[in-house]
Design an enzyme around this catalytic site. Structure first.
Site, PDB file in Angstrom:
ATOM      1  N   ARG A  80       0.828  -1.220   0.000  1.00  0.00           N
ATOM      2  CA  ARG A  80       0.000   0.000   0.000  1.00  0.00           C
ATOM      3  C   ARG A  80       0.859   1.265   0.000  1.00  0.00           C
ATOM      4  NH1 ARG A  80      -4.062  -0.942   4.752  1.00  0.00           N
ATOM      5  NH2 ARG A  80      -2.092  -1.681   5.597  1.00  0.00           N
ATOM      6  N   ASN A  88      -6.551  -2.603   1.613  1.00  0.00           N
ATOM      7  CA  ASN A  88      -6.363  -4.048   1.791  1.00  0.00           C
ATOM      8  C   ASN A  88      -7.719  -4.708   1.890  1.00  0.00           C
ATOM      9  OD1 ASN A  88      -3.625  -4.307   1.808  1.00  0.00           O
ATOM     10  ND2 ASN A  88      -3.402  -4.506   4.016  1.00  0.00           N
TER      11      ASN A  88
END
Ligand code: ZN
Ligand code: ZN
Ligand code: FE
Length: 758
Positions: free
Chosen positions: A18, A36
């Site tokens: 990320r 996520n």
């Protein structure tokens, strides 16, 4: 404005993904978010110019973090304006996405940047033993559930201090969104205790333990996936003590060396070995001892190689810092037949009489995970134990599985496997399922793996053996999860294991190991098998030989040898001469000679054949660990050369073994044992490959595979390879999965899927 929704599958959580997405999105002036998902995948929503989105996708492909592994990217463009984003953000995880098929990564060894900080007195994390970042640290061993967020890991009990929090939220920091972020102020603590668990005050516990080891003390050390027992490699005394308490008279201990340079002082290391040894996987590799070998001979007695790994956490690195020892023994701390210990109180209860001190920390181990073990067969990697650093990363297969299948493995070296779509998720090493403890460990891991992969299982595959503990477990699970059961013969599972790894449709398999329950209920283990699509056949095998005394013949290979030589007149006297190597001496020899005529239990096992030769040559009379006689035979043969010209003897579907063992018996005094050992191994390789080639020609098959525990024997494996390739066939060894039983569960699932297609 263009909008794009991107779904990314693969190993994309817990690898700094990320933060990476954040960086490339802002670099390309895109707004939106990254998230996520509960299925361990990642979702990205982008808003911006189409050209910028294209550039983003290019960056995604070529700049991804080193540990990330993208299996699939689904991009969905949309020109219509939906919602305007003012910035790019990392947003809270969601729990959706049922069968997305991604997975959290294996543990990753400490990275160079963290190592540098660890050693830098001016750094905030100088000396902090659990230093990690988005690119390194424990993953699988701390994860309780997906998505991979701190809340779902063992780090949840440590709340971040302000300094750590600042780094965690700063997109420019290399610990931006690192779930394992911690420091000496807020993270796990480490301390020494005496053997009763009483804490000993120390300002520098890890370096102090290094000193203690150097002085000859034995210390149990808690790591990421379980406890190790550590000791000096230079002194015999602690090793003798360790062997007594671990009830392991001969089994080699793994060691951890301080550096590659240190390894070179006592072992040989080629480029392949070095690159794997220093990779983020950091497995134990069996390396050849060199001429200057200076460590205790008690570490791997009578073997040419020794299992070596390098430090893989900050803790390990600190351990060596104040010592000059080249290596420490670093063996899994497990009571006999039980899994590796993970809890502080259990360690103190079960190890207090074996060790002098404990080095423990206060982070729970969510998933128990042993070190991986590999060796090289020529240039080809042969995985002995696929665990830390590998598990639970999936193996990719070509033919999509039509249903979710669980394989529970066999009995020894078990790991379980879930086959789902085009991926097979194989668990960490569980062990030999011979006790309640290992059975419970297996059952826990199965449930954890089902949860992590969000699998709906339809079938549970198990070994054909009716009395294996795993067979019983499969039955219980099938009831609990409402699944169908499917039994798979051991050696066919070996064959589909290697064919599945190489995506082969048709092959002849040379499958040689110690034992597997045969289709006829007999003990198989030296098999030539054929598979084409979903057609399976046993086309040949080693000659059946009696196992005098059943399992006792496995423990005392002289009994096995007696089966081969029972017709020989001179053997009786010879065996009486060796009676001191049997627990009951002459009495036992007489019993063996009587029983040899009964032929109760018969086996085609190649492992037992090698064991018998090992005993015949006086190399090993008692098996104290799996594979011992054959491994020691290989070590002796290493310095040998060919002396007997043994021609393969084949009768119909049987590869004869009696007369060649007899031939070696006749020549015992004529040649040095290393030459006889060499010749014996050559015969095994020659006869197996000749049979396989003849059958391949007859059946018009191109591919010949070699697997099973005997495939770890470098001499045999490379000789078969040479012969098969010289005859123009394609030859395969296992590279991604263990040739031994550690990969059986994968083969079970592949076999089941093939048979269900019929
Ligand atoms: Zn790092
Ligand atoms: Zn902190
Ligand atoms: Fe096997």
């Amino acid at each position: 404005m263009t909008y794009a929704t991107i779904l990314i599958r693969g190993i994309v959580q817990g690898v700094g993904f990320r933060p990476f997405i954040y960086r490339i999105a802002t670099k390309h002036h895109l707004n939106g978010y990254v998230q996520n998902r509960g299925d361990a995948g990642v979702k990205v929503v982008l808003e911006g110019k189409k050209l910028q989105i294209t550039k983003f996708l290019k960056s995604l492909e070529i700049e991804k973090p080193p540990q990330a592994n993208i299996h699939e990217t689904i991009v969905d463009f949309d020109e219509e304006k939906k919602k305007s984003f003012v910035e790019f953000r990392i947003i809270e995880s969601d729990n959706k996405g049922k069968s997305f098929g991604s997975i959290i990564p294996p543990d990753i060894s400490i990275c160079d940047e963290c190592l540098e900080e660890l050693r830098d007195p001016s750094d905030r994390r100088y000396d902090y033993f659990f230093i990690t970042c988005t690119n390194c640290g424990p993953r699988y061993t701390i994860i309780n559930d997906t998505p991979y967020d701190r809340e779902n890991t063992a780090m949840r009990s440590f709340s971040m201090c302000t300094n750590c929090m600042e780094e965690y939220v700063d997109p420019k920091d290399r610990r931006f969104h690192a779930q394992t972020i911690a420091c000496s102020d807020c993270g796990p603590k480490v301390w020494i205790s005496d053997r009763n668990g009483e804490k000993i005050e120390s300002i520098d516990p890890i370096r102090e333990v290094g000193k203690l080891l150097e002085e000859g003390f034995i210390v149990a050390i808690k790591g990421n996936g379980g406890f190790h027992i550590a000791a000096s490699t230079l002194k015999d005394e602690p090793i003798v003590k360790l062997r007594k308490s671990k009830h392991r008279s001969q089994k080699p201990f793994a060691i951890m060396a301080r550096s590659v340079e240190a390894i070179r002082t006592f072992a040989e290391l080629n480029a392949y070995e070095e690159s794997l040894l220093t990779s983020p996987i950091r497995p134990i590799i069996l390396l050849r001892k060199n001429l200057n070998y200076c460590l205790s001979n008690l570490i791997s007695p009578n073997l040419h190689n020794i299992g070596i790994m390098l430090p893989y956490t900050g803790q390990h690195d600190l351990l060596f810092e104040k010592t000059s020892d080249p290596a420490f023994i670093m063996t899994s701390a497990n009571p006999p037949e039980e899994p590796i210990i993970t809890k502080n109180d259990v360690a103190i209860k079960k190890l207090s009489s074996d060790v002098d001190y404990f080095l423990v920390h206060d982070r729970t181990i969510s998933q128990r995970c042993d070190d991986s073990v590999v060796r090289f067969v020529g240039e080809s990697i042969a995985i002995i134990r696929r665990s830390r650093g590998f598990a639970p990363a999936p193996i990719h297969i070509q033919n999509e599985a039509k249903r979710g299948i669980l394989g529970v493995g066999g009995e020894l070296n078990v790991a379980c496997c879930i086959l789902k779509n085009r991926k097979a998720f194989i668990s960490q090493h569980i062990g030999d399922i011979e006790t309640i403890e290992t059975l419970k460990f297996l059952s826990d891991v199965i449930k954890h793996l089902i949860r992590l992969t969000k699998s709906d299982l339809e079938i549970i595959a198990h070994d054909l053996h009716p009395r294996f503990n795993t067979t019983k477990l499969a039955k219980d699970l099938a009831e609990e999860l409402d699944c169908e059961l499917f039994p798979v013969q051991h050696h066919f599972a070996h064959l589909t294991k290697i064919m599945g790894e190489h995506n082969l449709h048709e092959a002849i398999g040379i499958v040689c190991d110690g034992y597997g329950y045969g289709l006829d209920g007999k003990a198989w283990g030296g098999e030539i098998l054929f598979c084409s699509g979903s057609e399976f056949k046993r086309i040949g095998h080693l000659e059946e030989q009696p196992m005098i005394g059943g399992d006792l013949a496995t423990k005392f290979p002289l009994r096995m040898l007696a089966g081969f030589l029972l017709e020989n007149k001179k053997f009786e006297k010879w065996l009486l001469n060796k009676s001191r190597f049997l627990p009951y001496g002459e009495e036992e020899v007489n019993l063996i000679l009587q029983q040899s005529k009964l032929k109760n239990t018969m086996t085609t096992s190649c492992g037992r054949l090698l064991d018998a030769i090992s005993a015949l040559l006086g190399i090993c009379y008692e098996r104290t660990y799996e594979g011992e006689p054959a491994m020691k035979l290989e070590s002796v043969a290493l310095s040998g050369k060919s002396v007997l010209n043994l021609k393969p003897e084949i009768e119909k579907d049987v590869i004869k073994t009696s007369s060649f063992v007899e031939e070696i018996f006749h020549n015992l005094r004529k040649y040095p044992i290393q030459n006889l050992a060499y010749s014996a191994q050559s015969y095994v390789a020659d006869s197996l490959s000749e049979f396989a080639i003849l059958e391949a020609e007859r059946l018009g098959v191109r591919n010949i595979c070699f697997t099973g525990g005997v495939a770890y024997n470098e001499h045999i494996a490379l000789r078969i390879k040479k012969i098969v390739e010289k005859n123009g066939f394609d030859f395969f060894l296992q590279k991604k999965l263990p040739p031994g039983d550690g990969g059986i569960s994968f083969g079970q699932t592949i076999f089941t899927d093939l048979m269900k297609e019929k």
